[in-house]
Write an enzyme that holds these catalytic residues in place. Structure first.
Site, PDB file in Angstrom:
ATOM      1  N   LEU A 197      39.249 -37.701   2.133  1.00 41.74           N
ATOM      2  CA  LEU A 197      40.029 -37.526   0.908  1.00 41.74           C
ATOM      3  C   LEU A 197      40.818 -38.797   0.555  1.00 41.74           C
ATOM      4  O   LEU A 197      40.735 -39.307  -0.560  1.00 41.74           O
ATOM      5  CB  LEU A 197      40.950 -36.315   1.080  1.00 41.74           C
ATOM      6  CG  LEU A 197      41.808 -35.904  -0.101  1.00 41.74           C
ATOM      7  CD1 LEU A 197      41.967 -34.391  -0.141  1.00 41.74           C
ATOM      8  CD2 LEU A 197      43.174 -36.547  -0.042  1.00 41.74           C
ATOM      9  N   LYS A 233      44.655 -22.132  -4.495  1.00 43.73           N
ATOM     10  CA  LYS A 233      43.766 -22.933  -3.627  1.00 43.73           C
ATOM     11  C   LYS A 233      43.419 -22.149  -2.362  1.00 43.73           C
ATOM     12  O   LYS A 233      42.281 -22.176  -1.884  1.00 43.73           O
ATOM     13  CB  LYS A 233      44.460 -24.257  -3.289  1.00 43.73           C
ATOM     14  CG  LYS A 233      43.572 -25.256  -2.554  1.00 43.73           C
ATOM     15  CD  LYS A 233      42.735 -26.049  -3.520  1.00 43.73           C
ATOM     16  CE  LYS A 233      41.506 -26.739  -2.957  1.00 43.73           C
ATOM     17  NZ  LYS A 233      41.639 -27.573  -1.818  1.00 43.73           N
TER      18      LYS A 233
HETATM   19  N1  LIG Z   1      37.572 -33.706   2.467  1.00 46.03           N
HETATM   20  C1  LIG Z   1      37.717 -32.987   1.377  1.00 46.03           C
HETATM   21  O1  LIG Z   1      36.825 -32.933   0.515  1.00 46.03           O
HETATM   22  C2  LIG Z   1      38.982 -32.224   1.159  1.00 46.03           C
HETATM   23  C3  LIG Z   1      40.039 -32.270   2.067  1.00 46.03           C
HETATM   24  N2  LIG Z   1      41.205 -31.586   1.794  1.00 46.03           N
HETATM   25  C4  LIG Z   1      42.329 -31.627   2.702  1.00 46.03           C
HETATM   26  O2  LIG Z   1      42.767 -32.981   2.833  1.00 46.03           O
HETATM   27  C5  LIG Z   1      43.350 -33.223   4.121  1.00 46.03           C
HETATM   28  C6  LIG Z   1      42.643 -34.422   4.742  1.00 46.03           C
HETATM   29  O3  LIG Z   1      41.298 -34.028   4.985  1.00 46.03           O
HETATM   30  P1  LIG Z   1      40.100 -35.050   5.153  1.00 46.03           P
HETATM   31  O4  LIG Z   1      40.332 -36.277   4.391  1.00 46.03           O
HETATM   32  O5  LIG Z   1      38.862 -34.278   4.916  1.00 46.03           O
HETATM   33  O6  LIG Z   1      40.228 -35.386   6.717  1.00 46.03           O
HETATM   34  P2  LIG Z   1      39.660 -36.649   7.499  1.00 46.03           P
HETATM   35  O7  LIG Z   1      39.678 -36.277   8.954  1.00 46.03           O
HETATM   36  O8  LIG Z   1      38.389 -37.114   6.901  1.00 46.03           O
HETATM   37  O9  LIG Z   1      40.762 -37.745   7.202  1.00 46.03           O
HETATM   38  C7  LIG Z   1      41.987 -37.808   7.857  1.00 46.03           C
HETATM   39  C8  LIG Z   1      42.197 -39.261   8.212  1.00 46.03           C
HETATM   40  O10 LIG Z   1      43.474 -39.409   8.806  1.00 46.03           O
HETATM   41  C9  LIG Z   1      43.345 -40.370   9.829  1.00 46.03           C
HETATM   42  N3  LIG Z   1      44.457 -40.230  10.774  1.00 46.03           N
HETATM   43  C10 LIG Z   1      44.644 -39.332  11.761  1.00 46.03           C
HETATM   44  N4  LIG Z   1      45.786 -39.587  12.408  1.00 46.03           N
HETATM   45  C11 LIG Z   1      46.334 -40.679  11.827  1.00 46.03           C
HETATM   46  C12 LIG Z   1      47.495 -41.444  12.055  1.00 46.03           C
HETATM   47  N5  LIG Z   1      48.344 -41.133  13.035  1.00 46.03           N
HETATM   48  N6  LIG Z   1      47.736 -42.509  11.257  1.00 46.03           N
HETATM   49  C13 LIG Z   1      46.872 -42.849  10.283  1.00 46.03           C
HETATM   50  N7  LIG Z   1      45.758 -42.154  10.023  1.00 46.03           N
HETATM   51  C14 LIG Z   1      45.486 -41.097  10.780  1.00 46.03           C
HETATM   52  C15 LIG Z   1      42.020 -40.071  10.454  1.00 46.03           C
HETATM   53  O11 LIG Z   1      41.576 -41.185  11.190  1.00 46.03           O
HETATM   54  P3  LIG Z   1      40.649 -41.004  12.492  1.00 46.03           P
HETATM   55  O12 LIG Z   1      39.401 -40.325  11.989  1.00 46.03           O
HETATM   56  O13 LIG Z   1      40.435 -42.382  12.921  1.00 46.03           O
HETATM   57  O14 LIG Z   1      41.445 -40.158  13.456  1.00 46.03           O
HETATM   58  C16 LIG Z   1      41.175 -39.790   9.226  1.00 46.03           C
HETATM   59  O15 LIG Z   1      40.575 -40.962   8.738  1.00 46.03           O
HETATM   60  C17 LIG Z   1      43.168 -31.906   4.887  1.00 46.03           C
HETATM   61  O16 LIG Z   1      44.342 -31.124   4.801  1.00 46.03           O
HETATM   62  C18 LIG Z   1      42.009 -31.214   4.148  1.00 46.03           C
HETATM   63  O17 LIG Z   1      42.030 -29.807   4.296  1.00 46.03           O
HETATM   64  C19 LIG Z   1      41.370 -30.903   0.608  1.00 46.03           C
HETATM   65  C20 LIG Z   1      40.350 -30.820  -0.304  1.00 46.03           C
HETATM   66  C21 LIG Z   1      39.078 -31.431  -0.083  1.00 46.03           C
HETATM   67  C1  LIG Z   2      37.708 -26.238  -1.977  1.00 44.46           C
HETATM   68  C2  LIG Z   2      37.180 -27.333  -1.093  1.00 44.46           C
HETATM   69  C3  LIG Z   2      35.740 -27.113  -0.779  1.00 44.46           C
HETATM   70  C4  LIG Z   2      37.143 -28.559  -1.955  1.00 44.46           C
HETATM   71  O1  LIG Z   2      38.331 -28.935  -2.413  1.00 44.46           O
HETATM   72  C5  LIG Z   2      38.077 -27.534   0.114  1.00 44.46           C
HETATM   73  O2  LIG Z   2      39.256 -27.495  -0.054  1.00 44.46           O
HETATM   74  C6  LIG Z   2      37.638 -27.737   1.525  1.00 44.46           C
HETATM   75  O3  LIG Z   2      36.487 -28.049   1.831  1.00 44.46           O
HETATM   76  O4  LIG Z   2      38.487 -27.569   2.429  1.00 44.46           O
END
Ligand SMILES: NC(=O)C1=CN([C@@H]2O[C@H](COP(=O)(O)OP(=O)(O)OC[C@H]3O[C@@H](n4cnc5c(N)ncnc54)[C@H](OP(=O)(O)O)[C@@H]3O)[C@@H](O)[C@H]2O)C=CC1
Ligand SMILES: CC(C)(CO)C(=O)C(=O)O
Length: 312
Positions: A16, A189
């Site tokens: 994200l 959500k």
């Molecule tokens: N992905 C999606 O499409 C969606 C995600 N979300 C929400 O967004 C949030 C993030 O999800 P998402 O992006 O998928 O997760 P990811 O695991 O892909 O990303 C999280 C990132 O944070 C990094 N991280 C962990 N610990 C630290 C730290 N101490 N300092 C700096 N960076 C750190 C991780 O690095 P490393 O991997 O190196 O540990 C990783 O790159 C969640 O709450 C998820 O539910 C909501 C809607 C859609």
């Molecule tokens: C609703 C959806 C699929 C995209 O935002 C999501 O929040 C997830 O994968 O956790």
């Protein structure tokens, strides 16, 4: 200040954070990324985002470790998994000075209340993301679909920032909307996340399989109906027809592995606390129970512990 001058720090350069940070760079905004295991990789090779909006390779990238001293940004965007939230206040402390806006992108409930309590001098805003994006390798993000951000402020100070944020994200190619009620936005959500994130793990199935099977779909509908009960109990009732529309949208979605399923398959900790336990706690405070949601939370906790311990 116009949106053109806004600067962003992205805390968590994953599926994200990497995606939205990349879009903001494309929009011409200064973006600082905080990465974890792949910080050296990103420094050496840059950040790649494959996307239907156009593939991007950003190099060089202004990337830091959480322990580095960073220049101040106008906004700090929280893009860590909520499984890291026990560390969140400590990670944010050096990034936030009075007036720094905290924009929280995470899934779940009550994160913004907790942030507002820890940082009373900062406007706190939720950016609820309807996004399908995965981190597929170091410094490499695959954006599959969608991307809408719904901005919902924690209070009036946050509300004053919403138009500027909408302008900044829209000019970076992101669909935006605003939601005056944070509580309503969060429960809407959860109406998707509670059924589909959990069932995708428990049934070992993507969204298309859940929607196509009568029993799996019935479970999803039952869970969604309970979330509607929870939302109403908390003073954030859904509009008539909302859950029906959500099921239609899911049916039309590109087959998708929700983030919890990807976490489970990668043996990462599941986001149970903020996606299930906080909502259950809030409704329990109002004397309401959601038995199907409680049952799914118990099962997820069991599977999560066993998955990470490597047992059978
Ligand atoms: N992905 C999606 O499409 C969606 C995600 N979300 C929400 O967004 C949030 C993030 O999800 P998402 O992006 O998928 O997760 P990811 O695991 O892909 O990303 C999280 C990132 O944070 C990094 N991280 C962990 N610990 C630290 C730290 N101490 N300092 C700096 N960076 C750190 C991780 O690095 P490393 O991997 O190196 O540990 C990783 O790159 C969640 O709450 C998820 O539910 C909501 C809607 C859609
Ligand atoms: C609703 C959806 C699929 C995209 O935002 C999501 O929040 C997830 O994968 O956790």
């Amino acid at each position: 200040m116009t949106s053109q001058t806004l600067s962003f720090t992205i805390l968590g350069t994953g599926a994200l954070g990497g995606f939205y940070g990349s879009r903001l760079l494309v929009g011409g905004f200064p973006v600082r990324f905080i990465a974890h295991s792949d910080v050296d990789y990103i420094r050496a090779h840059g950040l790649r985002v494959d996307s239907p909006l156009g593939d991007q390779h950003h190099f060089p990238v202004d990337v830091y470790r959480a322990s580095d001293a960073l220049p101040q940004s106008d906004l700090v965007c929280v893009a860590l998994k909520t499984t890291q939230n026990h560390r969140l206040v400590d990670l944010l402390r050096p990034l936030v000075r009075p007036g720094t806006v905290i924009l929280n992108f995470q899934n779940g409930l009550s994160m913004e209340e907790e942030l507002a309590e820890a940082f009373p001098e900062s406007p706190v805003i939720a950016g609820l993301c309807f996004l399908c994006s995965n981190k597929v390798g170091p410094g490499h993000i695959a954006h599959l679909d969608y991307g809408l951000v719904s901005f919902a402020p924690q209070d009036a100070r946050g509300q004053a920032w919403v138009p500027r944020l909408m302008e900044a994200f829209a000019s970076s190619g992101i669909k935006v909307e605003s939601f005056p009620s944070l509580l309503k936005a969060r429960w809407r959500k959860l109406a998707w996340n509670i059924p589909f994130n959990g069932l995708s793990v428990l049934l070992d199935a993507n969204t298309d399989s859940i929607m196509a099977d009568p029993d799996a779909r019935a479970l999803a509908e039952q869970l969604m109906a309970e979330v509607a009960t929870g939302a109403a109990a908390c003073g954030a009732p859904f509009d008539t027809g909302f859950t029906g529309k959500l099921l239609e949208v899911t049916e039309a979605m590109t087959p998708y592995a929700p983030s919890m399923r990807l976490d489970y398959l990668a043996k990462r900790e599941l986001e149970i606390a903020f996606m299930y336990e906080r909502p259950l706690r809030e409704v329990a405070k109002r004397g309401v129970r959601l038995p199907a949601v409680e049952a799914i939370a118990h099962q997820l906790r069991f599977l999560d512990r066993r998955n990470r311990a490597g047992g059978t």
